[in-house]
Design a protein around this motif. Structure first.
Motif, PDB file in Angstrom:
ATOM      1  N   MET A   1       0.835  -1.195   0.000  1.00 15.10           N
ATOM      2  CA  MET A   1       0.000   0.000   0.000  1.00 15.10           C
ATOM      3  C   MET A   1       0.879   1.258   0.000  1.00 15.10           C
ATOM      4  N   ILE A   2       0.467   2.215  -0.795  1.00 10.56           N
ATOM      5  CA  ILE A   2       1.133   3.515  -0.766  1.00 10.56           C
ATOM      6  C   ILE A   2       0.069   4.595  -0.557  1.00 10.56           C
ATOM      7  N   THR A   3       0.495   5.734  -0.072  1.00  8.75           N
ATOM      8  CA  THR A   3      -0.457   6.832   0.125  1.00  8.75           C
ATOM      9  C   THR A   3      -0.530   7.678  -1.154  1.00  8.75           C
ATOM     10  N   ARG A   4      -1.564   8.504  -1.222  1.00 10.03           N
ATOM     11  CA  ARG A   4      -1.679   9.439  -2.358  1.00 10.03           C
ATOM     12  C   ARG A   4      -0.429  10.310  -2.461  1.00 10.03           C
ATOM     13  N   ALA A   5       0.067  10.745  -1.303  1.00  2.00           N
ATOM     14  CA  ALA A   5       1.244  11.630  -1.307  1.00  2.00           C
ATOM     15  C   ALA A   5       2.452  10.889  -1.888  1.00  2.00           C
ATOM     16  N   GLN A   6       2.620   9.626  -1.486  1.00  2.00           N
ATOM     17  CA  GLN A   6       3.736   8.835  -2.043  1.00  2.00           C
ATOM     18  C   GLN A   6       3.562   8.642  -3.543  1.00  2.00           C
ATOM     19  N   GLN A   7       2.319   8.390  -3.942  1.00  2.00           N
ATOM     20  CA  GLN A   7       2.032   8.200  -5.367  1.00  2.00           C
ATOM     21  C   GLN A   7       2.417   9.452  -6.147  1.00  2.00           C
ATOM     22  N   ARG A   8       1.956  10.612  -5.657  1.00  2.00           N
ATOM     23  CA  ARG A   8       2.236  11.865  -6.362  1.00  2.00           C
ATOM     24  C   ARG A   8       3.736  12.142  -6.428  1.00  2.00           C
ATOM     25  N   GLN A   9       4.414  11.891  -5.317  1.00  2.00           N
ATOM     26  CA  GLN A   9       5.849  12.149  -5.274  1.00  2.00           C
ATOM     27  C   GLN A   9       6.598  11.244  -6.266  1.00  2.00           C
ATOM     28  N   ALA A  10       6.207   9.973  -6.302  1.00  2.00           N
ATOM     29  CA  ALA A  10       6.859   9.034  -7.223  1.00  2.00           C
ATOM     30  C   ALA A  10       6.558   9.402  -8.676  1.00  2.00           C
ATOM     31  N   GLN A  11       5.335   9.876  -8.938  1.00  2.00           N
ATOM     32  CA  GLN A  11       4.992  10.312 -10.302  1.00  2.00           C
ATOM     33  C   GLN A  11       5.872  11.487 -10.727  1.00  2.00           C
ATOM     34  N   GLU A  12       6.059  12.434  -9.800  1.00  2.00           N
ATOM     35  CA  GLU A  12       6.897  13.605 -10.103  1.00  2.00           C
ATOM     36  C   GLU A  12       8.335  13.195 -10.381  1.00  2.00           C
ATOM     37  N   GLN A  13       8.863  12.338  -9.514  1.00  2.00           N
ATOM     38  CA  GLN A  13      10.248  11.886  -9.688  1.00  2.00           C
ATOM     39  C   GLN A  13      10.404  11.149 -11.015  1.00  2.00           C
ATOM     40  N   ALA A  14       9.417  10.300 -11.322  1.00  2.00           N
ATOM     41  CA  ALA A  14       9.478   9.520 -12.563  1.00  2.00           C
ATOM     42  C   ALA A  14       9.395  10.440 -13.767  1.00  2.00           C
ATOM     43  N   ALA A  15       8.511  11.437 -13.701  1.00  2.00           N
ATOM     44  CA  ALA A  15       8.366  12.364 -14.825  1.00  2.00           C
ATOM     45  C   ALA A  15       9.668  13.125 -15.046  1.00  2.00           C
ATOM     46  N   ARG A  16      10.314  13.511 -13.950  1.00  2.00           N
ATOM     47  CA  ARG A  16      11.591  14.218 -14.087  1.00  2.00           C
ATOM     48  C   ARG A  16      12.647  13.329 -14.750  1.00  2.00           C
ATOM     49  N   LEU A  17      12.701  12.067 -14.328  1.00  2.00           N
ATOM     50  CA  LEU A  17      13.668  11.130 -14.934  1.00  2.00           C
ATOM     51  C   LEU A  17      13.376  10.948 -16.419  1.00  2.00           C
ATOM     52  N   MET A  18      12.083  10.788 -16.751  1.00  2.00           N
ATOM     53  CA  MET A  18      11.715  10.573 -18.158  1.00  2.00           C
ATOM     54  C   MET A  18      12.072  11.786 -18.991  1.00  2.00           C
ATOM     55  N   GLU A  19      11.759  12.979 -18.470  1.00  2.00           N
ATOM     56  CA  GLU A  19      12.037  14.195 -19.236  1.00  2.00           C
ATOM     57  C   GLU A  19      13.539  14.411 -19.387  1.00  2.00           C
ATOM     58  N   ALA A  20      14.287  14.094 -18.339  1.00  2.00           N
ATOM     59  CA  ALA A  20      15.746  14.215 -18.440  1.00  2.00           C
ATOM     60  C   ALA A  20      16.296  13.254 -19.488  1.00  2.00           C
ATOM     61  N   ALA A  21      15.566  12.161 -19.714  1.00  2.00           N
ATOM     62  CA  ALA A  21      15.998  11.174 -20.711  1.00  2.00           C
ATOM     63  C   ALA A  21      15.491  11.521 -22.111  1.00  2.00           C
ATOM     64  N   GLY A  22      14.744  12.632 -22.220  1.00  2.00           N
ATOM     65  CA  GLY A  22      14.313  13.088 -23.543  1.00  2.00           C
ATOM     66  C   GLY A  22      12.899  12.706 -23.934  1.00  2.00           C
ATOM     67  N   ILE A  23      12.131  12.178 -22.987  1.00  2.00           N
ATOM     68  CA  ILE A  23      10.741  11.831 -23.292  1.00  2.00           C
ATOM     69  C   ILE A  23       9.854  13.004 -22.880  1.00  2.00           C
ATOM     70  N   ARG A  24       9.111  13.550 -23.812  1.00  2.00           N
ATOM     71  CA  ARG A  24       8.248  14.682 -23.494  1.00  2.00           C
ATOM     72  C   ARG A  24       6.860  14.166 -23.147  1.00  2.00           C
ATOM     73  N   LEU A  25       6.332  14.679 -22.064  1.00  2.00           N
ATOM     74  CA  LEU A  25       5.046  14.201 -21.543  1.00  2.00           C
ATOM     75  C   LEU A  25       4.032  15.339 -21.541  1.00  2.00           C
ATOM     76  N   SER A  26       2.803  14.982 -21.801  1.00  2.00           N
ATOM     77  CA  SER A  26       1.732  15.964 -21.615  1.00  2.00           C
ATOM     78  C   SER A  26       1.388  15.990 -20.123  1.00  2.00           C
ATOM     79  N   SER A  27       0.673  17.043 -19.704  1.00  2.00           N
ATOM     80  CA  SER A  27       0.370  17.130 -18.273  1.00  2.00           C
ATOM     81  C   SER A  27      -0.495  15.944 -17.842  1.00  2.00           C
ATOM     82  N   GLY A  28      -1.397  15.510 -18.708  1.00  2.00           N
ATOM     83  CA  GLY A  28      -2.235  14.352 -18.380  1.00  2.00           C
ATOM     84  C   GLY A  28      -1.411  13.088 -18.199  1.00  2.00           C
ATOM     85  N   GLU A  29      -0.353  12.985 -18.984  1.00  2.00           N
ATOM     86  CA  GLU A  29       0.470  11.778 -18.894  1.00  2.00           C
ATOM     87  C   GLU A  29       1.257  11.718 -17.581  1.00  2.00           C
TER      88      GLU A  29
END
Ligand code: ZN
Length: 187
Positions: A1-29
Motif C-alpha cells: 500500500m502507498i499513500t496518495r502523497a507517495q504516489q504523487r511524489q513518485a509520479q513527479e520523480q518519474a516524470a523528471r527522470l523521463m524528461e531528463a531522458a528526452g521523453i516529453r510528456l503531456s500534463s495528463g500523462e
C-alpha cells in the motif's frame, strides 16, 4: 500500500527522470504514470513507475522509470490460453540499469534488496546503458534494478497481462492499493 502523497511524489520523480531522458510528456500523462509497490509497501526499494502508451489485445508499449536503486522484482510472463506469454523487449534510454536473467551468478554492480535473498534467484548481471536492448522470450525469469541515478527504459511487447505475471516473491500482490490520507491531514 502507498499513500496518495507517495504516489504523487513518485509520479513527479518519474516524470523528471523521463524528461531528463528526452521523453516529453503531456500534463495528463504525468498523472497517468502508474506507481507500483507490488504490495510490499517499500516503494523506494522495490517498485516501479510505468507509463503505458498503448496496450491492446496484441501489443503494448510502455516507458518505465526506476528511482535510484529501485528494483522491479523478479518475475516472468505466464502463458495465457493459446498465447505462450508476453515477449518483451527492454531498451534502456537512461542507465545504468542492471538486468538479471538465468545464467552464471555475475552480480557485481547491483544488490539484492535487503532480506530478499531467497526470492531473487537469477543473478546473471547485464549492465545496460543508453541504447542497449534485450528481448526476453515468454517465460524467461528476469528482474532489474536502477543504478545510483535512476533508470528509464522502454518496454515493447506482445499483449501485456501484468496482473497474471508470476513473481518469485510470494508476498507480492501485483495490484497496488493507494490509500487516501486520513481526513483532517489535508488542508
Ligand atoms: Zn517483464
Amino acid at each position: 500500500m502507498i499513500t496518495r502523497a507517495q504516489q504523487r511524489q513518485a509520479q513527479e520523480q518519474a516524470a523528471r527522470l523521463m524528461e531528463a531522458a528526452g521523453i516529453r510528456l503531456s500534463s495528463g500523462e504525468r498523472e497517468a504514470i502508474a506507481v507500483a509497490d507490488f504490495g510490499l509497501g517499500r516503494l523506494e526499494t522495490e517498485g516501479a513507475q510505468i507509463l503505458t502508451f498503448v496496450d491492446t489485445d496484441r501489443i503494448a508499449a510502455k516507458v518505465i522509470a526506476l528511482l535510484p536503486g529501485q528494483t522491479l522484482p523478479e518475475h516472468w510472463h505466464r502463458p495465457v490460453g493459446s498465447d505462450p506469454g508476453k515477449e518483451e523487449t527492454l531498451r534502456v534510454i537512461a542507465g545504468p540499469l542492471y538486468l538479471y536473467t538465468p545464467g552464471p551468478d555475475t552480480l557485481r554492480e547491483g544488490r539484492i534488496p535487503p532480506g530478499k535473498e531467497q526470492v531473487y534467484s537469477v543473478r546473471h548481471e547485464r549492465v545496460m546503458r543508453l541504447g542497449d536492448q534485450v528481448t526476453l522470450a515468454p517465460g524467461d525469469v528476469h528482474w532489474f534494478q536502477a543504478g545510483p541515478t535512476g533508470a528509464v527504459l522502454y518496454s515493447f511487447s506482445t499483449t501485456a497481462r501484468d496482473i497474471l505475471d508470476g513473481f518469485t516473491d510470494p508476498d507480492i500482490v501485483r495490484q497496488t492499493v493507494i490509500a487516501d490520507e486520513p481526513r483532517g491531514e489535508t488542508p
